[in-house]
Design a protein around this motif. Structure first.
Motif, PDB file in Angstrom:
ATOM      1  N   PHE A 170       0.805  -1.217   0.000  1.00 27.34           N
ATOM      2  CA  PHE A 170       0.000   0.000   0.000  1.00 27.34           C
ATOM      3  C   PHE A 170       0.846   1.279   0.000  1.00 27.34           C
ATOM      4  N   GLY A 171       2.071   1.161  -0.517  1.00 25.00           N
ATOM      5  CA  GLY A 171       2.923   2.330  -0.674  1.00 25.00           C
ATOM      6  C   GLY A 171       2.434   3.246  -1.785  1.00 25.00           C
ATOM      7  N   ARG A 172       2.987   4.442  -1.827  1.00 22.95           N
ATOM      8  CA  ARG A 172       2.612   5.430  -2.847  1.00 22.95           C
ATOM      9  C   ARG A 172       3.832   5.843  -3.657  1.00 22.95           C
ATOM     10  N   VAL A 173       3.620   6.005  -4.957  1.00 23.99           N
ATOM     11  CA  VAL A 173       4.674   6.445  -5.870  1.00 23.99           C
ATOM     12  C   VAL A 173       4.200   7.729  -6.536  1.00 23.99           C
ATOM     13  N   VAL A 174       4.932   8.809  -6.319  1.00 22.67           N
ATOM     14  CA  VAL A 174       4.606  10.110  -6.906  1.00 22.67           C
ATOM     15  C   VAL A 174       5.543  10.334  -8.086  1.00 22.67           C
ATOM     16  N   ILE A 175       4.969  10.483  -9.273  1.00 22.00           N
ATOM     17  CA  ILE A 175       5.780  10.715 -10.474  1.00 22.00           C
ATOM     18  C   ILE A 175       5.790  12.208 -10.761  1.00 22.00           C
ATOM     19  N   CYS A 176       6.901  12.856 -10.398  1.00 18.84           N
ATOM     20  CA  CYS A 176       7.073  14.282 -10.649  1.00 18.84           C
ATOM     21  C   CYS A 176       7.808  14.519 -11.962  1.00 18.84           C
ATOM     22  N   GLY A 177       8.790  13.652 -12.264  1.00 20.15           N
ATOM     23  CA  GLY A 177       9.576  13.790 -13.489  1.00 20.15           C
ATOM     24  C   GLY A 177      10.174  12.462 -13.893  1.00 20.15           C
ATOM     25  N   LEU A 178      10.531  12.380 -15.175  1.00 18.25           N
ATOM     26  CA  LEU A 178      11.162  11.179 -15.717  1.00 18.25           C
ATOM     27  C   LEU A 178      12.355  11.614 -16.571  1.00 18.25           C
ATOM     28  N   ILE A 179      13.246  12.354 -15.942  1.00 13.11           N
ATOM     29  CA  ILE A 179      14.279  13.048 -16.696  1.00 13.11           C
ATOM     30  C   ILE A 179      15.206  12.103 -17.458  1.00 13.11           C
ATOM     31  N   SER A 184      -0.169   2.658  -5.045  1.00 14.55           N
ATOM     32  CA  SER A 184      -0.795   3.772  -5.750  1.00 14.55           C
ATOM     33  C   SER A 184       0.309   4.542  -6.458  1.00 14.55           C
ATOM     34  N   MET A 185       0.149   4.779  -7.766  1.00 17.23           N
ATOM     35  CA  MET A 185       1.127   5.540  -8.536  1.00 17.23           C
ATOM     36  C   MET A 185       0.385   6.677  -9.241  1.00 17.23           C
ATOM     37  N   ARG A 186       0.871   7.902  -9.045  1.00 17.83           N
ATOM     38  CA  ARG A 186       0.168   9.042  -9.619  1.00 17.83           C
ATOM     39  C   ARG A 186       1.151  10.097 -10.106  1.00 17.83           C
ATOM     40  N   GLY A 187       0.946  10.554 -11.319  1.00 10.84           N
ATOM     41  CA  GLY A 187       1.723  11.662 -11.846  1.00 10.84           C
ATOM     42  C   GLY A 187       1.002  12.975 -11.620  1.00 10.84           C
ATOM     43  N   PHE A 188       1.754  14.071 -11.658  1.00 15.12           N
ATOM     44  CA  PHE A 188       1.133  15.382 -11.489  1.00 15.12           C
ATOM     45  C   PHE A 188       1.967  16.455 -12.172  1.00 15.12           C
ATOM     46  N   VAL A 189       1.304  17.567 -12.471  1.00 17.95           N
ATOM     47  CA  VAL A 189       1.939  18.764 -13.023  1.00 17.95           C
ATOM     48  C   VAL A 189       1.501  19.930 -12.147  1.00 17.95           C
ATOM     49  N   ILE A 190       2.437  20.691 -11.646  1.00 19.90           N
ATOM     50  CA  ILE A 190       2.131  21.728 -10.669  1.00 19.90           C
ATOM     51  C   ILE A 190       1.145  22.759 -11.206  1.00 19.90           C
ATOM     52  N   LEU A 191       1.112  22.970 -12.518  1.00 23.29           N
ATOM     53  CA  LEU A 191       0.207  23.964 -13.091  1.00 23.29           C
ATOM     54  C   LEU A 191      -1.262  23.630 -12.855  1.00 23.29           C
ATOM     55  N   ASP A 192      -1.558  22.382 -12.509  1.00 24.23           N
ATOM     56  CA  ASP A 192      -2.946  21.984 -12.255  1.00 24.23           C
ATOM     57  C   ASP A 192      -3.401  22.328 -10.839  1.00 24.23           C
ATOM     58  N   TYR A 193      -2.511  22.860 -10.014  1.00 22.24           N
ATOM     59  CA  TYR A 193      -2.831  23.030  -8.601  1.00 22.24           C
ATOM     60  C   TYR A 193      -2.655  24.473  -8.127  1.00 22.24           C
ATOM     61  N   MET A 194      -2.937  25.414  -9.014  1.00 19.61           N
ATOM     62  CA  MET A 194      -2.783  26.815  -8.655  1.00 19.61           C
ATOM     63  C   MET A 194      -3.712  27.232  -7.516  1.00 19.61           C
ATOM     64  N   ASP A 195      -4.835  26.518  -7.355  1.00 17.01           N
ATOM     65  CA  ASP A 195      -5.770  26.861  -6.271  1.00 17.01           C
ATOM     66  C   ASP A 195      -5.167  26.593  -4.894  1.00 17.01           C
ATOM     67  N   LEU A 196      -4.129  25.758  -4.829  1.00 21.15           N
ATOM     68  CA  LEU A 196      -3.491  25.452  -3.557  1.00 21.15           C
ATOM     69  C   LEU A 196      -2.384  26.441  -3.189  1.00 21.15           C
ATOM     70  N   MET A 197      -2.051  27.356  -4.102  1.00 18.35           N
ATOM     71  CA  MET A 197      -0.883  28.198  -3.908  1.00 18.35           C
ATOM     72  C   MET A 197      -0.928  29.092  -2.675  1.00 18.35           C
ATOM     73  N   PRO A 198      -2.057  29.690  -2.283  1.00 18.29           N
ATOM     74  CA  PRO A 198      -2.012  30.518  -1.061  1.00 18.29           C
ATOM     75  C   PRO A 198      -1.521  29.751   0.156  1.00 18.29           C
TER      76      PRO A 198
END
Length: 334
Positions: free
Chosen positions: A238-247, A271-285
């Motif tokens: 039940f570990g999690r894998v965050v895919i931020c980049g695949l340089i 659980s494996m999930r990729g993300f792009v920071i531009l999708d989360y501008m609502d969290l910026m404050p």
């Protein structure tokens, strides 16, 4: 006709692997007169990021790629020197998505006000780019819990260093993967992470097995390829894998196979999930408030790899793909 000119890198042809002087060309060009709501920014710093290579590819990506003939896209910060927008008065600072240029024209859709800072480059790197990516990836996507075992690839890069420090402040055991003994020493001695693995001289799968004998709760992935396979091998149930980049795959000409340990998605119920920071501008404050507090408390810092001169931007961006940088790569306009 506007009397203002800028110097910019323009996208000329798709690269085969890293950027070359054929990929981008540097030239002077006229800037258009400002429309209502626009403003002109004199760039102080240009951020160079691994995703720059993705933006000039022919991949189906998360946003429109840069078109041949257009200025090269990039995040910038600078001073407003002309404005037709009351929210961005002359003399104020702004940051956002601009171009590899010494001057850019922006508006509220692509820029936000940026507080004047004594150390502008440091503040820009931490609060506008690497910090938010690490914060959202680790806490919102990765759902980090106290006292977990966290593995970070690309740990000596800008995002990786931010992730390592954020995980340590949650009491986690943190193992970083980097590309030299000096980087590994920096991670353990200067940033206090628990172990560091040099992927160029060590068997990463074996080393992770020794460093994470009870398994990995969270893998924060910036590299991909064999490095990702090594972490997948040692994930806990039940570990999690965050895919931020695949340089590791960004400069490859052919499709990259793997991950070969994909079966552990089932066997370990991961659980494996990729993300792009531009999708989360609502969290910026909330993110910006946290980052500011952590920096003030001395819990967060970021080494800068500063290259002077816009003319050196192509050489600077390639440091990201050869492992030649430590920390955040910025171009400082001179």
């Amino acid at each position: 006709m506007s009397k203002h000119t800028a110097i910019s890198w323009f996208f000329n042809e798709r690269p085969n692997d890293v950027f070359t002087t054929e990929t981008l060309t540097l030239r002077e060009h006229a800037l258009t007169d400002l429309l209502e709501g626009q403003f002109r920014v004199k760039t102080h710093y240009l951020s160079l990021d691994a995703t720059n290579r993705v933006w000039v590819s022919d991949w189906d990506i998360y946003m429109d790629p840069v078109r041949i003939g257009d200025p090269m896209r990039g995040f910038v910060v600078g001073k407003v020197i002309e404005s037709r927008n009351a929210k961005f008065p002359v003399g104020s600072f702004a940051s956002g998505m601009g171009s590899w240029s010494n001057q850019v024209v922006g508006d509220e859709t692509s820029f936000t006000p940026f507080p004047a800072q004594e150390n502008l480059g440091q503040a820009f790197a931490v609060t506008s780019i690497a910090g938010p990516t690490a914060h959202v990836g680790l806490h919102h996507i990765g759902e980090l819990q106290d006292n977990e075992t966290v593995v970070v690839s690309g740990a000596a890069g800008a995002v990786g260093l931010m992730v390592c420090q954020m995980a340590k402040r949650k009491g986690c055991r943190v193992i970083g993967i980097a590309g030299s003994d000096d980087k590994c020493r920096m991670l353990t001695e200067d940033f206090g992470i628990d172990a560091a693995i040099n992927y160029k001289t060590q068997d990463v799968t074996e080393a992770l097995g020794e460093a994470c004998s009870d398994g990995i709760d969270l893998c924060f992935e910036n590299v991909g390829g064999d490095i990702l396979d090594a972490s997948l091998t040692h994930m806990r149930d039940f570990g999690r894998v965050v895919i931020c980049g695949l340089i590791s795959s960004y400069t490859e000409k052919d499709p990259v196979p793997g991950p070969y340990m994909f079966r552990n998605i089932i066997m370990r119920r991961l659980s494996m999930r990729g993300f792009v920071i531009l999708d989360y501008m609502d969290l910026m404050p909330k993110v910006q408030a946290d980052l500011g507090a952590w920096v003030k408390a001395g819990e967060l810092r970021l080494p800068l790899h500063v290259v002077d001169g816009l003319e050196n931007a192509v050489d600077a961006v390639n440091l990201l793909y050869t492992g030649g940088n430590t920390g955040k790569v910025l171009v400082r306009m001179v």
